[in-house]
Design a protein around this motif. Sequence first.
Motif, PDB file in Angstrom:
ATOM      1  N   PRO A  38       0.892  -1.020   0.034  1.00 41.26           N
ATOM      2  CA  PRO A  38       0.230   0.012   0.165  1.00 41.26           C
ATOM      3  C   PRO A  38       0.868   1.349   0.013  1.00 41.26           C
ATOM      4  O   PRO A  38       2.065   1.167   0.113  1.00 41.26           O
ATOM      5  CB  PRO A  38      -0.746  -0.310   1.225  1.00 41.26           C
ATOM      6  N   ASN A  39       0.003   2.435  -0.223  1.00 48.96           N
ATOM      7  CA  ASN A  39       0.963   3.805  -0.084  1.00 48.96           C
ATOM      8  C   ASN A  39       1.867   3.627   1.333  1.00 48.96           C
ATOM      9  O   ASN A  39       1.550   3.269   2.486  1.00 48.96           O
ATOM     10  CB  ASN A  39      -0.009   4.746   0.047  1.00 48.96           C
ATOM     11  N   GLY A  40       2.999   4.152   1.106  1.00 53.62           N
ATOM     12  CA  GLY A  40       3.975   4.543   2.167  1.00 53.62           C
ATOM     13  C   GLY A  40       4.756   3.080   2.696  1.00 53.62           C
ATOM     14  O   GLY A  40       5.214   3.160   3.562  1.00 53.62           O
ATOM     15  N   ALA A  41       4.470   2.049   1.926  1.00 51.46           N
ATOM     16  CA  ALA A  41       5.092   0.491   2.298  1.00 51.46           C
ATOM     17  C   ALA A  41       6.620   0.699   2.138  1.00 51.46           C
ATOM     18  O   ALA A  41       7.144  -0.168   2.737  1.00 51.46           O
ATOM     19  CB  ALA A  41       4.233  -0.406   1.580  1.00 51.46           C
ATOM     20  N   GLY A  42       7.067   1.685   1.293  1.00 52.14           N
ATOM     21  CA  GLY A  42       8.382   1.649   1.217  1.00 52.14           C
ATOM     22  C   GLY A  42       8.989   0.889  -0.337  1.00 52.14           C
ATOM     23  O   GLY A  42      10.092   0.858  -0.523  1.00 52.14           O
ATOM     24  N   LYS A  43       8.091   0.795  -1.132  1.00 50.71           N
ATOM     25  CA  LYS A  43       8.500   0.587  -2.445  1.00 50.71           C
ATOM     26  C   LYS A  43       9.302   1.131  -3.108  1.00 50.71           C
ATOM     27  O   LYS A  43      10.341   0.805  -3.700  1.00 50.71           O
ATOM     28  CB  LYS A  43       7.264   0.266  -3.238  1.00 50.71           C
ATOM     29  N   THR A  44       8.992   2.530  -3.295  1.00 47.07           N
ATOM     30  CA  THR A  44       9.839   3.472  -3.986  1.00 47.07           C
ATOM     31  C   THR A  44      11.380   3.533  -3.501  1.00 47.07           C
ATOM     32  O   THR A  44      12.366   3.581  -4.015  1.00 47.07           O
ATOM     33  CB  THR A  44       9.234   4.807  -4.160  1.00 47.07           C
ATOM     34  N   THR A  45      11.293   3.447  -2.050  1.00 45.39           N
ATOM     35  CA  THR A  45      12.619   3.495  -1.223  1.00 45.39           C
ATOM     36  C   THR A  45      13.265   2.441  -1.714  1.00 45.39           C
ATOM     37  O   THR A  45      14.714   2.433  -1.995  1.00 45.39           O
ATOM     38  CB  THR A  45      12.110   3.751   0.267  1.00 45.39           C
ATOM     39  N   GLN A  84       8.397   6.512 -11.051  1.00 47.38           N
ATOM     40  CA  GLN A  84       7.058   6.509 -11.044  1.00 47.38           C
ATOM     41  C   GLN A  84       6.512   7.697 -12.013  1.00 47.38           C
ATOM     42  O   GLN A  84       5.657   7.692 -12.535  1.00 47.38           O
ATOM     43  CB  GLN A  84       7.008   6.747  -9.453  1.00 47.38           C
ATOM     44  N   GLU A 156       5.740   1.455  -9.973  1.00 48.40           N
ATOM     45  CA  GLU A 156       4.429   1.577 -10.269  1.00 48.40           C
ATOM     46  C   GLU A 156       3.984   2.239 -12.057  1.00 48.40           C
ATOM     47  O   GLU A 156       3.497   3.209 -12.211  1.00 48.40           O
ATOM     48  CB  GLU A 156       3.867   2.787  -9.279  1.00 48.40           C
ATOM     49  N   HIS A 189       0.298  -1.014  -6.337  1.00 51.16           N
ATOM     50  CA  HIS A 189      -0.497  -0.966  -5.118  1.00 51.16           C
ATOM     51  C   HIS A 189      -1.236  -2.461  -5.247  1.00 51.16           C
ATOM     52  O   HIS A 189      -1.619  -2.720  -3.944  1.00 51.16           O
ATOM     53  CB  HIS A 189      -1.496  -0.131  -5.108  1.00 51.16           C
TER      54      HIS A 189
HETATM   55  P1  ATP Z   1       3.528   5.173  -2.725  1.00 55.73           P
HETATM   56  O1  ATP Z   1       2.928   3.841  -3.347  1.00 55.73           O
HETATM   57  O2  ATP Z   1       2.751   5.956  -2.105  1.00 55.73           O
HETATM   58  O3  ATP Z   1       4.604   5.622  -3.801  1.00 55.73           O
HETATM   59  P2  ATP Z   1       5.884   3.598  -1.557  1.00 55.73           P
HETATM   60  O4  ATP Z   1       5.195   2.116  -1.196  1.00 55.73           O
HETATM   61  O5  ATP Z   1       6.401   3.794  -2.761  1.00 55.73           O
HETATM   62  O6  ATP Z   1       4.560   4.400  -1.502  1.00 55.73           O
HETATM   63  P3  ATP Z   1       7.659   5.171  -0.203  1.00 55.73           P
HETATM   64  O7  ATP Z   1       7.496   6.354  -1.054  1.00 55.73           O
HETATM   65  O8  ATP Z   1       9.020   4.494  -0.105  1.00 55.73           O
HETATM   66  O9  ATP Z   1       6.538   4.235  -0.278  1.00 55.73           O
HETATM   67  O10 ATP Z   1       7.670   5.819   1.268  1.00 55.73           O
HETATM   68  C1  ATP Z   1       8.025   4.894   2.350  1.00 55.73           C
HETATM   69  C2  ATP Z   1       7.969   5.714   3.630  1.00 55.73           C
HETATM   70  O11 ATP Z   1       8.854   6.845   3.812  1.00 55.73           O
HETATM   71  C3  ATP Z   1       6.590   6.614   3.682  1.00 55.73           C
HETATM   72  O12 ATP Z   1       6.246   6.812   5.058  1.00 55.73           O
HETATM   73  C4  ATP Z   1       7.011   7.968   3.092  1.00 55.73           C
HETATM   74  O13 ATP Z   1       6.156   8.963   3.884  1.00 55.73           O
HETATM   75  C5  ATP Z   1       8.325   8.092   3.676  1.00 55.73           C
HETATM   76  N1  ATP Z   1       9.379   8.819   2.720  1.00 55.73           N
HETATM   77  C6  ATP Z   1       9.435   8.438   1.504  1.00 55.73           C
HETATM   78  N2  ATP Z   1      10.414   9.589   0.778  1.00 55.73           N
HETATM   79  C7  ATP Z   1      10.519  10.529   1.758  1.00 55.73           C
HETATM   80  C8  ATP Z   1      11.468  11.641   1.871  1.00 55.73           C
HETATM   81  N3  ATP Z   1      11.900  12.227   0.765  1.00 55.73           N
HETATM   82  N4  ATP Z   1      11.343  12.328   3.042  1.00 55.73           N
HETATM   83  C9  ATP Z   1      10.924  11.775   4.029  1.00 55.73           C
HETATM   84  N5  ATP Z   1      10.037  10.744   4.056  1.00 55.73           N
HETATM   85  C10 ATP Z   1       9.970   9.959   3.089  1.00 55.73           C
END
Ligand code: ATP
Length: 232
Positions: A38-45, A84, A156, A189
Amino acid sequence: MSTALETKGLGMRYGRTWALRGCSLRLPTGSVIALVGPNGAGKTTLLQLITGLLRPAEGTVEVLGRDARTGSAEALARVGFVAQEHPLYRGMSVADLLRMGRSLNLRWDQPMAERRLADLGIPLTARAGALSGGQQAQVALALALAKRPALLVLDEPLANLDPIARRDFMRTVMTAVAEDEITVLLSSHVIADLENVCDRLVLLRGGRVRLAGAIDDVLAGHRRLTGPRTGA
Ligand code: ATP
């Protein structure tokens, strides 16, 4: 089977907040892996750590057996990435984008990229910003594939596409997989978007890998945890 990507104890934090923690994965060469959460799971990180755009706070990332943490040129040259928000330069023509890619990459396959775009009816003279969303996604994918990557990472890729553009995009990805021994890691997602095209699945939630493995095993485990399918 050889390993395309291995992470060990990978972690990343923004300030005091851990976005990813204790992520250990081994992805075999030639597999198509869905990274779902889901949103914020950490995928992009996670994807940005793999592609060397971020440096981890802890743990290691190896792409094709080489350390990607330091932005190792050899490792990262073999990774194709579509972010993305794929940063096509909207004022440039498709031909200009290909020319730029060619000037930056040693293994660049210009004829293959041109053929793929011609097959899709995307003119090289078109300005990137004038293309439809589906066409822009295809151009971003063609640029990533022209690197002749061993590992293709897509963040995504289907999120903003209509059903036909999604189908066409995945068709291009799967054609590339069939033509070359390429490992694909793509995020979404929604499990349902990818379950028919992937052979492995990683489920991420709250910065932790919750489930990982062959798609059938992971889906069975996921359904045991959540009941009837609702998404990630
Ligand atoms: P989404 O599907 O919404 O893109 P995601 O699964 O890709 O979400 P990430 O973008 O990796 O998730 O975010 C993981 C966590 O890190 C979230 O809590 C987000 O708010 C936080 N986060 C991501 N990038 C940053 C940043 N540059 N500064 C501070 N917090 C961040």
